[in-house]
Design a protein around this motif. Structure first.
Motif, mmCIF file in Angstrom:
data_model
loop_
_atom_site.group_PDB
_atom_site.id
_atom_site.type_symbol
_atom_site.label_atom_id
_atom_site.label_comp_id
_atom_site.label_asym_id
_atom_site.label_seq_id
_atom_site.Cartn_x
_atom_site.Cartn_y
_atom_site.Cartn_z
ATOM 1 N N ARG A 22 0.838 -1.204 0.000
ATOM 2 C CA ARG A 22 0.000 0.000 0.000
ATOM 3 C C ARG A 22 0.876 1.260 0.000
ATOM 4 N NH1 ARG A 22 -3.017 2.425 4.342
ATOM 5 N NH2 ARG A 22 -2.407 0.746 5.747
ATOM 6 N N TYR A 23 1.875 1.301 0.868
ATOM 7 C CA TYR A 23 2.734 2.479 0.963
ATOM 8 C C TYR A 23 3.566 2.662 -0.309
ATOM 9 C CZ TYR A 23 1.709 2.809 6.016
ATOM 10 O OH TYR A 23 1.108 2.952 7.242
ATOM 11 N N THR A 24 4.067 1.563 -0.849
ATOM 12 C CA THR A 24 4.890 1.654 -2.060
ATOM 13 C C THR A 24 4.059 2.167 -3.235
ATOM 14 O OG1 THR A 24 6.165 -0.233 -1.242
ATOM 15 C CG2 THR A 24 6.515 0.394 -3.531
ATOM 16 N N GLU A 25 2.823 1.706 -3.314
ATOM 17 C CA GLU A 25 1.927 2.180 -4.375
ATOM 18 C C GLU A 25 1.720 3.693 -4.260
ATOM 19 O OE1 GLU A 25 -1.880 0.280 -4.486
ATOM 20 O OE2 GLU A 25 -2.543 1.450 -6.228
ATOM 21 N N GLU A 26 1.530 4.187 -3.042
ATOM 22 C CA GLU A 26 1.354 5.634 -2.848
ATOM 23 C C GLU A 26 2.597 6.409 -3.302
ATOM 24 O OE1 GLU A 26 -1.629 5.132 1.008
ATOM 25 O OE2 GLU A 26 0.178 6.332 1.243
ATOM 26 N N CYS A 27 3.765 5.840 -3.013
ATOM 27 C CA CYS A 27 5.019 6.493 -3.440
ATOM 28 C C CYS A 27 5.101 6.540 -4.969
ATOM 29 C CB CYS A 27 6.227 5.735 -2.896
ATOM 30 S SG CYS A 27 6.410 5.847 -1.103
ATOM 31 N N CYS A 28 4.787 5.425 -5.621
ATOM 32 C CA CYS A 28 4.872 5.380 -7.084
ATOM 33 C C CYS A 28 3.858 6.319 -7.726
ATOM 34 C CB CYS A 28 4.663 3.948 -7.582
ATOM 35 S SG CYS A 28 6.073 2.885 -7.230
#
Lengths: 247, 247
Positions: free
Chosen positions: A34-40
């Motif tokens: 979830r967090y990585t998706e927000e970063c991307c």
């Protein structure tokens, strides 16, 4: 980022560090994704031509999902390290150290065996290495005691190559070297990642050809103070202004 | 929570652990405030009669703002520890250890001097203590080496009382005791907080008087797996079912 900047000095770079929510290495697969998706999503909005997920934990848990979701070239940091390790290992017995989340994903063993099914892999989580680097205790008696406790096993294990499967670990190379001895090759994937990115951009004809100004933009999710100090350890003294964003 | 459960067995408790975003101790004041507010909003919506901000870092940075914002009784964990330390200290030279964020807030020194302006305070951040507890290395040669590096100074310092200003630190008591010696009193604020909560509820006539069932609800923001293991170290084996929430 330091390795990419060295190899591709003509490219503009946008860096995002999710400093408000690090470390990722102790989180569940689901939260990491979830967090990585927000970063991307943040980076994709800034019109970048490719994204490097420059964190082993994020690469381990989010990579297939992200490539499916984002329609720009994406690179993780697992594959380049895996390929490099297989190139230099003679006995195909490879050690991997990383965060709890990276090691429990078993991604390195899977990828190593995908390329050479006879590879023997010994994996070990080293949760205290990241806090030690953040504390800037790179070479003292504590760091040596921690490294001994984690890594002595690799001396007897028959491993001839050890993958440093976390972007913090190369800063501990002197201590790791001291504990595992001279006979084990250490794989720091930063150079391998930069090379793979250059290949990717070349193949997709994405290398910069115009003469627009080269820019380096740094973003973090917490206040920049602490980050700037740590960034200097990786990038040297010339750290550009760091801006804070909310994801 | 364990101390409150022991002292107030008739009260229902709702616990929220922001496990997806811990540790707070390395974040900026601003981010700690924002995250703590989100946690309190979650608890306030569940119709609790009082909230204990059971984290030194969150108490240090968010407390005055939260009491202003939420219209239910709120308690931090700083005040009870401060009072207890002043009660038992003879020479009024008090040491404080905590996370980077707690120590840089200087909250303990401020509160100690507010109650007794002649108090001398020596404060020290011990950033590796939380990761050591999370790794479950409570008493080995690494933990001893870390404790020696941080705490030896307190032996010569004249401090007669040392406040363990982080909820993880009491688990390291044996090692801390070994390094600082027998002459320094260690203040673990858990009991003091439970007592202060009982006083608060008594004064405001909020103690439970009906015979409704006593419930303990546990919520976390990451998947519960890792939390359940760590919770056992604090609460013993009888950990109720843990549910995951998104804030």
């Amino acid at each position: 980022m330091a390795a990419i900047r060295r190899l591709l000095p003509q490219e503009s770079l946008v860096y995002l560090g999710d400093t408000a929510r690090v470390p990722y290495g102790i989180k569940s697969a689901d939260t990491i994704l979830r967090y990585t998706e927000e970063c991307c999503t943040f980076l994709a909005k800034r019109d970048v031509k490719a994204i490097v997920v420059a964190c082993n934990t994020a690469s381990a848990h989010a990579f297939p999902y992200l490539t499916h979701k984002f329609h720009i070239p994406l690179m993780g940091v697992i594959q380049p390290g895996v390929k490099h390790a297989l190139e230099i290992s003679r006995n195909k017995h490879i050690g991997v150290i990383g965060t709890q989340a990276t090691i429990s994903s078993d991604i390195y063993a899977k990828e190593l065996k995908k390329l050479d099914k006879n590879t023997v892999v010994t994996s070990l989580a080293c949760p205290l290495f990241v806090p030690l680097v953040e504390e800037d205790w790179l070479e003292n008696e504590v760091t040596e005691a921690v490294a001994k406790r984690y890594l002595t096993t690799f001396r007897q294990d028959g491993v001839d190559t050890l993958i440093l499967g976390c972007t913090h670990y190369p800063l501990l190379k002197p201590v790791i070297r001291q504990v595992v001895g001279e006979k084990i090759e250490l794989v720091d994937s930063a150079e391998a990642v930069a090379n793979a990115l250059k290949d990717l951009l070349t193949k997709q004809s994405l290398l910069k050809t115009d003469d627009e100004e080269v820019v380096t933009q740094l973003y973090v999710t917490d206040l920049p103070g602490r980050f700037e100090n740590i960034a200097k350890r990786f990038l040297g003294e010339s750290v550009p202004t760091v801006k804070r964003v909310t994801l």
